[in-house]
Design a protein around this motif. Structure first.
Motif, PDB file in Angstrom:
ATOM      1  N   GLY A 329       0.703  -1.288  -0.242  1.00  0.00           N
ATOM      2  CA  GLY A 329       0.161   0.084  -0.102  1.00  0.00           C
ATOM      3  C   GLY A 329       0.892   1.174  -0.026  1.00  0.00           C
ATOM      4  O   GLY A 329       0.484   2.249   0.183  1.00  0.00           O
ATOM      5  N   GLU A 330       2.136   1.237  -0.661  1.00  0.00           N
ATOM      6  CA  GLU A 330       2.886   2.300  -0.590  1.00  0.00           C
ATOM      7  C   GLU A 330       2.688   3.006  -1.814  1.00  0.00           C
ATOM      8  O   GLU A 330       2.746   2.628  -3.026  1.00  0.00           O
ATOM      9  CB  GLU A 330       4.211   1.956  -0.486  1.00  0.00           C
ATOM     10  N   ALA A 331       2.651   4.429  -1.731  1.00  0.00           N
ATOM     11  CA  ALA A 331       2.656   5.282  -3.072  1.00  0.00           C
ATOM     12  C   ALA A 331       3.897   4.957  -3.826  1.00  0.00           C
ATOM     13  O   ALA A 331       3.965   5.068  -4.971  1.00  0.00           O
ATOM     14  CB  ALA A 331       2.098   6.386  -2.665  1.00  0.00           C
ATOM     15  N   ASP A 332       5.086   5.029  -3.177  1.00  0.00           N
ATOM     16  CA  ASP A 332       6.207   5.291  -3.859  1.00  0.00           C
ATOM     17  C   ASP A 332       6.999   3.790  -3.991  1.00  0.00           C
ATOM     18  O   ASP A 332       6.709   2.914  -3.194  1.00  0.00           O
ATOM     19  CB  ASP A 332       7.423   6.121  -3.135  1.00  0.00           C
ATOM     20  N   VAL A 333       7.636   3.627  -5.021  1.00  0.00           N
ATOM     21  CA  VAL A 333       8.572   2.281  -5.223  1.00  0.00           C
ATOM     22  C   VAL A 333       9.904   2.575  -4.732  1.00  0.00           C
ATOM     23  O   VAL A 333      10.421   3.556  -5.423  1.00  0.00           O
ATOM     24  CB  VAL A 333       8.445   1.986  -6.583  1.00  0.00           C
ATOM     25  N   THR A 334      10.428   2.233  -3.747  1.00  0.00           N
ATOM     26  CA  THR A 334      11.871   2.276  -3.201  1.00  0.00           C
ATOM     27  C   THR A 334      12.611   1.232  -3.029  1.00  0.00           C
ATOM     28  O   THR A 334      12.133   0.266  -2.743  1.00  0.00           O
ATOM     29  CB  THR A 334      11.328   3.232  -1.535  1.00  0.00           C
ATOM     30  N   ALA A 335      14.081   1.390  -2.648  1.00  0.00           N
ATOM     31  CA  ALA A 335      14.846   0.653  -2.440  1.00  0.00           C
ATOM     32  C   ALA A 335      15.991   1.545  -2.065  1.00  0.00           C
ATOM     33  O   ALA A 335      16.327   2.446  -2.573  1.00  0.00           O
ATOM     34  CB  ALA A 335      15.432  -0.300  -3.602  1.00  0.00           C
ATOM     35  N   PHE A 336      16.511   0.902  -0.961  1.00  0.00           N
ATOM     36  CA  PHE A 336      17.779   1.489  -0.323  1.00  0.00           C
ATOM     37  C   PHE A 336      17.653   3.016  -0.060  1.00  0.00           C
ATOM     38  O   PHE A 336      18.436   3.818  -0.288  1.00  0.00           O
ATOM     39  CB  PHE A 336      19.255   1.112  -1.023  1.00  0.00           C
ATOM     40  N   HIS A 337      16.555   3.459   0.360  1.00  0.00           N
ATOM     41  CA  HIS A 337      16.119   4.844   0.693  1.00  0.00           C
ATOM     42  C   HIS A 337      16.399   5.953  -0.539  1.00  0.00           C
ATOM     43  O   HIS A 337      16.531   6.779  -0.498  1.00  0.00           O
ATOM     44  CB  HIS A 337      17.220   5.214   1.812  1.00  0.00           C
ATOM     45  N   ARG A 338      15.952   4.940  -1.583  1.00  0.00           N
ATOM     46  CA  ARG A 338      15.906   5.602  -2.897  1.00  0.00           C
ATOM     47  C   ARG A 338      14.635   5.564  -3.440  1.00  0.00           C
ATOM     48  O   ARG A 338      13.832   4.460  -3.409  1.00  0.00           O
ATOM     49  CB  ARG A 338      16.891   5.593  -3.771  1.00  0.00           C
ATOM     50  N   ARG A 339      13.890   6.468  -4.023  1.00  0.00           N
ATOM     51  CA  ARG A 339      12.517   6.142  -4.623  1.00  0.00           C
ATOM     52  C   ARG A 339      12.785   6.300  -6.189  1.00  0.00           C
ATOM     53  O   ARG A 339      13.636   6.872  -6.765  1.00  0.00           O
ATOM     54  CB  ARG A 339      11.824   7.722  -4.582  1.00  0.00           C
ATOM     55  N   PHE A 340      11.895   5.260  -6.975  1.00  0.00           N
ATOM     56  CA  PHE A 340      12.089   5.204  -8.332  1.00  0.00           C
ATOM     57  C   PHE A 340      11.115   5.900  -8.936  1.00  0.00           C
ATOM     58  O   PHE A 340      10.007   6.147  -8.374  1.00  0.00           O
ATOM     59  CB  PHE A 340      12.056   3.716  -8.877  1.00  0.00           C
ATOM     60  N   SER A 341      11.589   6.700 -10.037  1.00  0.00           N
ATOM     61  CA  SER A 341      10.246   7.584 -10.858  1.00  0.00           C
ATOM     62  C   SER A 341       9.241   6.815 -11.274  1.00  0.00           C
ATOM     63  O   SER A 341       9.539   5.418 -11.761  1.00  0.00           O
ATOM     64  CB  SER A 341      11.235   8.455 -11.993  1.00  0.00           C
ATOM     65  N   ARG A 342       8.146   7.227 -11.671  1.00  0.00           N
ATOM     66  CA  ARG A 342       7.103   6.622 -12.438  1.00  0.00           C
ATOM     67  C   ARG A 342       7.756   6.104 -13.964  1.00  0.00           C
ATOM     68  O   ARG A 342       7.318   4.944 -14.204  1.00  0.00           O
ATOM     69  CB  ARG A 342       5.840   7.195 -12.596  1.00  0.00           C
TER      70      ARG A 342
ATOM     71  N   ARG B 338     -10.720   8.910 -22.134  1.00  0.00           N
ATOM     72  CA  ARG B 338     -10.601   8.917 -20.672  1.00  0.00           C
ATOM     73  C   ARG B 338      -9.205   8.457 -20.256  1.00  0.00           C
ATOM     74  O   ARG B 338      -8.667   7.662 -20.986  1.00  0.00           O
ATOM     75  CB  ARG B 338     -11.709   7.947 -20.036  1.00  0.00           C
ATOM     76  N   ARG B 339      -8.773   8.992 -19.328  1.00  0.00           N
ATOM     77  CA  ARG B 339      -7.544   8.493 -18.567  1.00  0.00           C
ATOM     78  C   ARG B 339      -7.686   7.618 -17.335  1.00  0.00           C
ATOM     79  O   ARG B 339      -8.513   7.860 -16.628  1.00  0.00           O
ATOM     80  CB  ARG B 339      -6.947   9.988 -18.003  1.00  0.00           C
ATOM     81  N   PHE B 340      -6.699   6.592 -17.379  1.00  0.00           N
ATOM     82  CA  PHE B 340      -6.693   5.839 -16.154  1.00  0.00           C
ATOM     83  C   PHE B 340      -5.512   6.322 -15.158  1.00  0.00           C
ATOM     84  O   PHE B 340      -4.460   6.752 -15.610  1.00  0.00           O
ATOM     85  CB  PHE B 340      -6.191   4.364 -16.477  1.00  0.00           C
ATOM     86  N   SER B 341      -6.042   6.323 -13.874  1.00  0.00           N
ATOM     87  CA  SER B 341      -5.137   6.630 -12.896  1.00  0.00           C
ATOM     88  C   SER B 341      -3.965   5.762 -12.769  1.00  0.00           C
ATOM     89  O   SER B 341      -4.007   4.599 -13.197  1.00  0.00           O
ATOM     90  CB  SER B 341      -6.013   6.639 -11.401  1.00  0.00           C
ATOM     91  N   ARG B 342      -2.981   6.313 -12.239  1.00  0.00           N
ATOM     92  CA  ARG B 342      -2.007   5.639 -11.918  1.00  0.00           C
ATOM     93  C   ARG B 342      -2.128   4.582 -11.017  1.00  0.00           C
ATOM     94  O   ARG B 342      -1.359   3.328 -11.288  1.00  0.00           O
ATOM     95  CB  ARG B 342      -0.611   6.371 -11.189  1.00  0.00           C
TER      96      ARG B 342
END
Ligand SMILES: [K+]
Ligand SMILES: [K+]
Lengths: 443, 443
Positions: A329-342, B338-342
């Motif tokens: 349920g995390e919004a960000d994808v992270t590893a080793f205290h870093r976030r990966f861009s969408r 229509r746009r799908f949410s992330r």
């Protein structure tokens, strides 16, 4: 023509096509083959593609079918292909970080931590030195072992040592022994040297450069280095355990062996799926479940911008971490205290889906023109796409259309992933308007 | 216990477990089986699970092994399971839109276009009526055809018609004929009625409700309705073409037939992969490439919140559209303006990856405890997960551990996708801080 040269991502496929064409022409020369009259076009094309793409799939027996001249051509193609993909991948990576850096400064700073070499010549020189150092070291080790332990005459030991050192570092999997490395199945030193060369060559230059600069400061490694090392380790352990679990059963390939022998065989097989393709075990005798696990490992492959193939360890981990973040349920994808861009998540997804489609189409074609079972055909197509070179032994018995399919698959697998990844990273067209959001039901 | 009841997504698996337990107990009664002494536990459990999960995989022959009482139990379990998954899926969908509506008003408005029924009872009543109308219509058609065309005595025709009408609408695939529907292989009317029931039942209630309200105004359909209809049509055409392409070869199952017969067989097989599981063709005799294409179609399955299984058409399309947007360099994933949410993209990805993992683990287990080939084992596990019920014929020859694996897979495939999808959509925990962004190399 001009526009294809202008787009840097297209230079790599073009260079590989030229190398394959030259290689095919050289292998068609009568002096390349042991028999009289020279080889046929498809055999030459298949072998040249397999060598340049450092795959290692073969339709003819390397030591007996090709003359020393032919083998030297193959070895040169391997070296050109391995050096080409390592430099090409690294330079395109630099280019991506530069381009993105023009837009978002934060991304560029994070990116240059992975690789902040200044100049193209500097990259070329460093890769050249790394190649030379590793290959010379492994060459010396292998030649010494072949001469003193196996009694090969010195010139032969030097030739075989050179061939396997280059083939291993470049993850090519070609061998001057008809049974690949089955004759060294219980030799920890020989197989150990091969494994070392394979892992160093296949981990990717960005990781090597990072380690060279900050070997003793793991906390400062880039997130790319960290996930590649972690993923490679996890994949090697998984593959080893799977072989140890599935193969010692009655009729299994490891059944007659002692535990240390089983461990060496399992470890070696596992390392070779990242994606070197030597075998010290009869791959055609492996159980179906081992083949399926091997398929997955081969598909993932090795590190980015190295001599390994597959979709790459970091690509797989980005997707796995995205799934893991979603489950938590995390919004960000992270590893080793870093976030990966969408962006990078969707690029990884796209790369994997396109790879699956390429393999699926090739598999369907091979199934429809042969009578081989799905496990053997799928193993062959994954091996070709991921430029592994392992085979259950069907490569030489395929009809021409299937051979040409594998040629295309090796090429797409070798230069397609890097080209697609670069193209996706550099292409970005925003519509001037956005549609309203609507949520379809999922699941 | 209290917390599991509080979370609405967990009610569905709980209800299915109870239904399976009751079904198993009833099938264990001696009056359920034709032989003396009653059946064994695993057979009863397998059959009850297959019926409640509307899968249709069988380890014993339905018409000869089970008495009319046993068959009536199976039919009741199918109806309970089909009605349960349709209402459960629909209500959870309503719940998700309500919950999301509390946060983002735009999403909720878009969502309620898919399904804006007010009350739970209203949903139950509408689904009940839809089920009744379709099943009665198909029942009458099938019974009439069986009596007048095939000369079945009226009571038998009525029973067989009822059984197949319920089995078809609920996408269950159980049949009172030992060879499923092979005896009707050239009967456009009979198979047509079955296909109609399968498609209507499997398209999902949200689509039916949307069509019922706005049948003549396609532009006002929700994006969920549009992509589900489009995807279903595309999958049916793809499956039909694949069978027509692969099977008429020498030794192929369609080889002896005329073109209209081939077309009917191909169309029927394709529709049954969404995920009804009747067969009018010998599935065990299909070519490997047809089995692989069928695997893909079965994995995708039918519409959300209907009686069909699989990961669902909309889930697959969300992911395919995301890849397509990435290839075109578009930031937004769009369909029909229509746009799908992330969020929904990552939920679809997660669902698919988890489904693949479940199927892969079951496949590895079946491969390791049997000697069946990968194509047959993979077909069986995908069929079980997607609750299709087609089989190459290995179901009855599996060891107990493999049967239990399929039981688990049918259950996970039936209630797992909807539970996971709901859980993911409702769960959202934002960390109070964000890590700095860093881009690993992909490809
Ligand atoms: K290789
Ligand atoms: K079914």
């Amino acid at each position: 023509m001009r526009s294809s040269l202008q787009h840097p991502a297209r230079l790599v496929p073009l260079a590989f096509l030229i190398a394959i064409a030259i290689g095919t022409a050289l292998l068609l020369l009568p002096i390349a083959t042991a028999g009289s009259g020279g080889t046929d076009f498809i055999t030459a094309l298949f072998t040249a593609t397999s060598a340049v793409c450092v795959t290692g799939l073969i339709v003819v027996d390397t030591p007996t079918y090709w003359t020393p001249f032919g083998q030297a051509v193959i070895l040169a193609l391997i070296q050109v292909g391995g050096f080409g993909i390592m430099t090409g991948g690294t330079l395109l990576g630099v280019l991506i970080s530069r381009r993105l850096g023009l837009r978002t400064r934060i991304v560029a700073q994070a990116e240059t931590r992975t690789l902040d070499l200044g100049e193209v010549t500097s990259v070329l020189r460093l890769i050249f030195v790394a190649t030379l150092v590793v290959e010379l070291t492994i060459w010396a080790a292998l030649a010494a072992r072949l001469h003193w332990e196996y009694g090969e005459p010195l010139p032969l030991a030097i030739w075989n040592g050179l061939f396997h050192a280059i083939s291993a570092f470049n993850n090519a999997g070609f061998s001057t022994y008809s049974d690949s490395l089955v004759g060294f199945a219980d030799d920890w030193l020989f197989l150990g040297a091969i494994m070392l060369a394979v892992i160093v060559g296949g981990i990717g230059f960005p990781v090597l450069a990072d380690l060279r600069r900050r070997l003793l400061h793991p906390s400062k490694w880039s997130v790319h280095t960290k996930i590649t090392l972690l993923g490679t380790g996890a994949l090697i352990v998984t593959g080893t355990l799977a072989v140890l679990f599935y193969e010692p059963v009655a009729d299994g390939t490891l059944n007659p062996l002692t535990f240390p022998e089983r461990l060496l065989e399992a470890l070696f097989h596992s390392v070779m799926t990242r994606t070197a393709g030597f075998n010290a075990i009869d791959v055609g005798a492996l159980r179906s479940e081992t083949l399926v696990v091997t398929d997955v490992l081969m598909f993932i492959g090795g590190g980015s911008a190295g001599t390994a193939g597959g979709i790459k360890v970091s690509t797989a981990l980005v997707l796995i971490l995205a799934v893991w973040a979603e489950i938590r349920g995390e919004a960000d994808v992270t590893a080793f205290h870093r976030r990966f861009s969408r962006d990078v998540q969707r690029q990884a997804l796209t790369l994997i889906v396109l790879a699956m489609i390429a393999i699926a189409l090739a598999t369907l074609h091979l199934l429809s023109v042969t009578t081989f079972s799905l496990e053997r055909v799928l193993f062959e197509t994954v091996s070709a796409f991921a430029t592994v070179g392992l085979s259950t032994g069907i490569t030489g018995d395929l009809p021409p259309s299937a051979e040409l399919t594998l040629v295309a698959l090796m090429f797409v697998g070798r230069v397609g992933t890097i080209t697609v990844a670069t193209g996706l990273a550099l292409k970005r067209s925003q519509r001037p308007y956005r549609y309203p959001e609507e949520r379809p039901i999922v699941g």
